[in-house]
Design an enzyme around this catalytic site. Structure first.
Site, PDB file in Angstrom:
ATOM      1  N   LYS A   1       1.376  -1.625  -0.331  1.00 48.72           N
ATOM      2  CA  LYS A   1       0.162  -0.233   0.171  1.00 48.72           C
ATOM      3  C   LYS A   1       0.869   1.099   0.052  1.00 48.72           C
ATOM      4  O   LYS A   1       2.560   0.934   0.368  1.00 48.72           O
ATOM      5  CB  LYS A   1      -1.362  -0.209   1.081  1.00 48.72           C
ATOM      6  CG  LYS A   1      -1.834  -0.933   1.425  1.00 48.72           C
ATOM      7  CD  LYS A   1      -2.533  -0.642   2.607  1.00 48.72           C
ATOM      8  CE  LYS A   1      -4.044  -2.436   2.440  1.00 48.72           C
ATOM      9  NZ  LYS A   1      -4.869  -1.755   3.185  1.00 48.72           N
TER      10      LYS A   1
ATOM     11  N   TYR B   1     -12.227  -1.890  -3.433  1.00 46.36           N
ATOM     12  CA  TYR B   1     -13.083  -2.230  -2.475  1.00 46.36           C
ATOM     13  C   TYR B   1     -14.732  -2.384  -2.660  1.00 46.36           C
ATOM     14  O   TYR B   1     -14.899  -2.113  -1.240  1.00 46.36           O
ATOM     15  CB  TYR B   1     -12.334  -1.295  -1.567  1.00 46.36           C
ATOM     16  CG  TYR B   1     -11.003  -1.385  -0.984  1.00 46.36           C
ATOM     17  CD1 TYR B   1     -10.712  -2.442  -0.379  1.00 46.36           C
ATOM     18  CD2 TYR B   1      -9.613  -1.533  -1.130  1.00 46.36           C
ATOM     19  CE1 TYR B   1      -9.512  -3.565   0.185  1.00 46.36           C
ATOM     20  CE2 TYR B   1      -8.315  -0.906  -0.692  1.00 46.36           C
ATOM     21  CZ  TYR B   1      -8.278  -2.258  -0.508  1.00 46.36           C
ATOM     22  OH  TYR B   1      -7.018  -2.606   0.635  1.00 46.36           O
TER      23      TYR B   1
ATOM     24  N   ASN C   1      -1.981   0.249   6.669  1.00 42.74           N
ATOM     25  CA  ASN C   1      -1.619  -1.271   7.043  1.00 42.74           C
ATOM     26  C   ASN C   1      -0.881  -1.756   5.797  1.00 42.74           C
ATOM     27  O   ASN C   1      -0.303  -2.994   6.488  1.00 42.74           O
ATOM     28  CB  ASN C   1      -2.798  -1.616   7.741  1.00 42.74           C
ATOM     29  CG  ASN C   1      -4.106  -1.944   6.785  1.00 42.74           C
ATOM     30  OD1 ASN C   1      -4.179  -1.784   6.113  1.00 42.74           O
ATOM     31  ND2 ASN C   1      -4.900  -2.872   7.180  1.00 42.74           N
TER      32      ASN C   1
ATOM     33  N   HIS D   1      -2.193  -5.511   1.532  1.00 42.05           N
ATOM     34  CA  HIS D   1      -3.515  -5.773   1.618  1.00 42.05           C
ATOM     35  C   HIS D   1      -2.931  -7.781   0.357  1.00 42.05           C
ATOM     36  O   HIS D   1      -1.900  -7.632   0.191  1.00 42.05           O
ATOM     37  CB  HIS D   1      -4.263  -5.343  -0.177  1.00 42.05           C
ATOM     38  CG  HIS D   1      -5.128  -5.990  -0.248  1.00 42.05           C
ATOM     39  ND1 HIS D   1      -6.471  -6.562   0.273  1.00 42.05           N
ATOM     40  CD2 HIS D   1      -5.447  -7.543  -1.440  1.00 42.05           C
ATOM     41  CE1 HIS D   1      -7.312  -7.097  -0.549  1.00 42.05           C
ATOM     42  NE2 HIS D   1      -6.647  -7.667  -1.333  1.00 42.05           N
TER      43      HIS D   1
ATOM     44  N   GLU E   1     -10.038 -10.792  -6.969  1.00 48.43           N
ATOM     45  CA  GLU E   1      -8.426  -9.633  -7.295  1.00 48.43           C
ATOM     46  C   GLU E   1      -7.709  -9.888  -8.607  1.00 48.43           C
ATOM     47  O   GLU E   1      -6.584  -9.507  -9.036  1.00 48.43           O
ATOM     48  CB  GLU E   1      -7.909  -9.550  -5.724  1.00 48.43           C
ATOM     49  CG  GLU E   1      -8.934  -9.390  -4.604  1.00 48.43           C
ATOM     50  CD  GLU E   1      -8.687  -9.336  -3.386  1.00 48.43           C
ATOM     51  OE1 GLU E   1      -9.254  -9.017  -2.766  1.00 48.43           O
ATOM     52  OE2 GLU E   1      -7.526 -10.065  -3.433  1.00 48.43           O
TER      53      GLU E   1
HETATM   54  P1  IDP Z   1      -7.403  -6.885   5.928  1.00 48.00           P
HETATM   55  O1  IDP Z   1      -7.081  -5.820   4.417  1.00 48.00           O
HETATM   56  O2  IDP Z   1      -7.070  -7.186   6.569  1.00 48.00           O
HETATM   57  O3  IDP Z   1      -7.948  -8.064   4.838  1.00 48.00           O
HETATM   58  P2  IDP Z   1     -11.145  -5.750   5.275  1.00 48.00           P
HETATM   59  O4  IDP Z   1     -11.292  -5.999   6.648  1.00 48.00           O
HETATM   60  O5  IDP Z   1     -10.611  -6.373   4.042  1.00 48.00           O
HETATM   61  O6  IDP Z   1      -8.928  -6.107   6.322  1.00 48.00           O
HETATM   62  O7  IDP Z   1     -10.634  -3.698   5.200  1.00 48.00           O
HETATM   63  C1  IDP Z   1     -10.195  -3.804   4.394  1.00 48.00           C
HETATM   64  C2  IDP Z   1      -9.369  -2.637   4.414  1.00 48.00           C
HETATM   65  O8  IDP Z   1     -10.143  -1.626   4.761  1.00 48.00           O
HETATM   66  C3  IDP Z   1      -8.331  -2.627   5.690  1.00 48.00           C
HETATM   67  O9  IDP Z   1      -6.066  -3.036   5.220  1.00 48.00           O
HETATM   68  C4  IDP Z   1      -7.971  -1.604   6.186  1.00 48.00           C
HETATM   69  O10 IDP Z   1      -7.173  -0.018   5.617  1.00 48.00           O
HETATM   70  C5  IDP Z   1      -9.384  -0.663   5.925  1.00 48.00           C
HETATM   71  N1  IDP Z   1     -10.444  -0.927   7.434  1.00 48.00           N
HETATM   72  C6  IDP Z   1     -11.181  -2.172   8.010  1.00 48.00           C
HETATM   73  N2  IDP Z   1     -11.920  -1.615   8.835  1.00 48.00           N
HETATM   74  C7  IDP Z   1     -11.213  -0.618   8.858  1.00 48.00           C
HETATM   75  C8  IDP Z   1     -11.783   0.523   9.841  1.00 48.00           C
HETATM   76  O11 IDP Z   1     -12.292   0.460  11.562  1.00 48.00           O
HETATM   77  N3  IDP Z   1     -11.026   1.499   9.868  1.00 48.00           N
HETATM   78  C9  IDP Z   1     -10.290   2.495   8.943  1.00 48.00           C
HETATM   79  N4  IDP Z   1      -9.574   1.368   8.038  1.00 48.00           N
HETATM   80  C10 IDP Z   1     -10.655  -0.197   8.629  1.00 48.00           C
END
Ligand code: IDP
Length: 135
Positions: free
Chosen positions: A11, A51, A114, A117, A128
């Site tokens: 990312k 997304y 974070n 992905h 994807e």
């Molecule tokens: P993952 O990336 O670990 O699979 P997902 O639940 O699929 O997690 O969420 C996709 C992305 O959305 C996350 O990697 C993160 O960047 C963002 N995200 C998820 N939950 C939150 C939140 O509560 N606040 C802000 N961003 C979030």
């Protein structure tokens, strides 16, 4: 165990921190091969489409904003048990909850920025990979 392919994104936060090589090295040293790789700037449409399952979530706008804030590396990783292995190497979505030695624990600062992905199932991996690399 079956050889699988999974989809991964390094990312914008990790690209900006200059840790592409360190992250790729985690994949390679754990037995995953890079079989496709491209540095690219996502358009708003590409990020929204990617997304789409999170469209109704309160963080969707911020997520799209963040994913288009700078270049990302899209890649396909191949190896035994690649989907689960990559998820294990990444660590929990929230870096504060990610296990020691995981990519997110070591390179990410917050739940929205974070670092990586990774596909969470065979069906998402297939969708994807096709989304960015075609068949
Ligand atoms: P993952 O990336 O670990 O699979 P997902 O639940 O699929 O997690 O969420 C996709 C992305 O959305 C996350 O990697 C993160 O960047 C963002 N995200 C998820 N939950 C939150 C939140 O509560 N606040 C802000 N961003 C979030």
């Amino acid at each position: 165990m079956a050889i699988e392919r999974t989809f991964s994104i390094i990312k914008p936060d990790a690209v900006a921190k200059n840790v592409i090589g360190k992250i790729v090295s985690r994949f390679e040293s754990n037995g995953l091969k890079i079989v496709e790789m491209q540095l690219k700037q996502l358009s708003r449409e590409e990020a929204e489409g990617f997304y789409a399952e999170h469209k109704e979530r309160p963080f969707f706008g911020d997520l799209v904003e963040f994913m288009t804030s700078g270049p990302v590396v899209v890649q396909v990783l191949e190896g035994e048990n690649a989907i689960a292995l990559n998820r294990e190497l990444m660590g929990a979505t929230n870096p504060q909850e990610a296990a020691e030695g995981t990519i997110r624990r070591d390179f990410a600062q917050s739940i929205d920025a974070n670092a990586v992905h990774g596909s969470d199932s065979p069906a998402s991996a297939e969708r994807e990979i096709a989304y960015f690399f075609g068949k």
